[in-house]
Design an enzyme around this catalytic site. Structure first.
Site: not given
Length: 278
Positions: A174, A205, A207-210
């Site tokens: 990412k 932003t 929590g984007t990865g989860c």
């Protein structure tokens, strides 16, 4: 027909923006039945992580077996695993489960708080990544796991190769921390898929990865291929980032329900006919 079933193995975020809370919201939005194995409990809000307590391995293993042995799963997603002993236990469990596994190798929170013990890094490399269908590290996690420092888009291939060397079938590196458009590289070492999206001017932003990893798992559970699942997940999380909203005094969460409510970014919930992030 029963809904496709997806299991998240992750930590709890008391603020509701990341962790199992974000995972379950994402799964609901994408039409699958979400289930959870809690690995750790955090005291967390928009300002950061004030405390974290991991659960015993026996409790994590019991939750996992309770769900998988009775209900069954079509995909598994891992997030915060905290310690080497939890990493190793979860790696063993998902390796013995006949379902794709999306591994988000969570190292630090959005606010920079550590969520994985340094002593667990080798277990992630040698036990967890080899069990992954898709690994989804961000650039900080790539550096933490492989030592490769990415400062430009041209280095994403090098980063992906370094992660693939540990054994996941696919890796999604990412590149959201790079300047310009949000570009990610998905590859299995042979195929390459470059995924681009506009960068939205929104600081909320959390929590984007989860959210992205859970969206990938949800689409895999619905029978999509890895490239199809990742492409659809990227579209979903881009909309969620665009519609992210303020919460508390710090960084607010992405909006997991944006595609259901069609909320316009920055309107605090006002319905709209357009699609945020499109």
């Amino acid at each position: 027909m029963s809904l496709p079933r997806v299991l998240t193995v992750a930590g709890s975020d008391s603020g509701g923006g990341a962790g199992i809370q974000a995972d379950l919201k994402t799964m609901l939005a994408l039409g699958v039945h979400g289930m959870s194995v809690v690995t750790a409990v955090t005291a967390q809000n928009s300002l950061g992580v004030q405390g974290a307590w991991e659960l015993p391995v026996e409790a994590v293993r019991a939750q996992y077996r309770s769900v998988v042995d009775d209900i069954g799963v079509q995909a598994v997603k891992t997030g915060m695993l905290a310690s080497a002993r939890l990493v190793e236990a979860v790696a063993e469990l998902i390796a013995d489960t006949a379902a794709p596994a999306v591994v988000d190798p969570v190292g630090v929170s959005k606010h920079g708080d550590p969520l994985l013990a340094a002593s667990a890094l080798d277990s992630v490399r040698t036990r967890l990544l080899p069990a992954a269908t898709v690994a989804t590290p961000n650039l900080d996690e790539v550096a933490q796991l492989t030592g490769v420092q990415v400062e430009s888009e041209d280095q994403l291939r090098e980063a992906a190769a370094a992660v693939l060397a540990y054994g996941p079938r696919w890796v999604l590196v990412k590149g959201g921390h790079l300047p310009g458009d949000a570009v990610d590289l998905l590859t299995d070492g042979t195929e390459e898929h470059w995924l681009r999206a506009p960068r939205h001017d929104n600081r909320h932003t959390h929590g984007t990865g989860c959210t992205l990893a859970s969206a990938i798992a949800s689409h895999l559970a619905r029978g999509r291929s890895v490239p199809e699942a990742v492409t659809a997940a990227k579209e979903y999380v881009t909309g969620a980032i665009a519609a992210g909203f303020a919460l508390g005094g710090g960084i607010g969460p992405v909006d997991h329900g944006w595609s259901l409510t069609r909320r316009t970014p920055g309107t605090s919930g006002t319905p709209a006919s357009g699609t945020p992030g499109a």
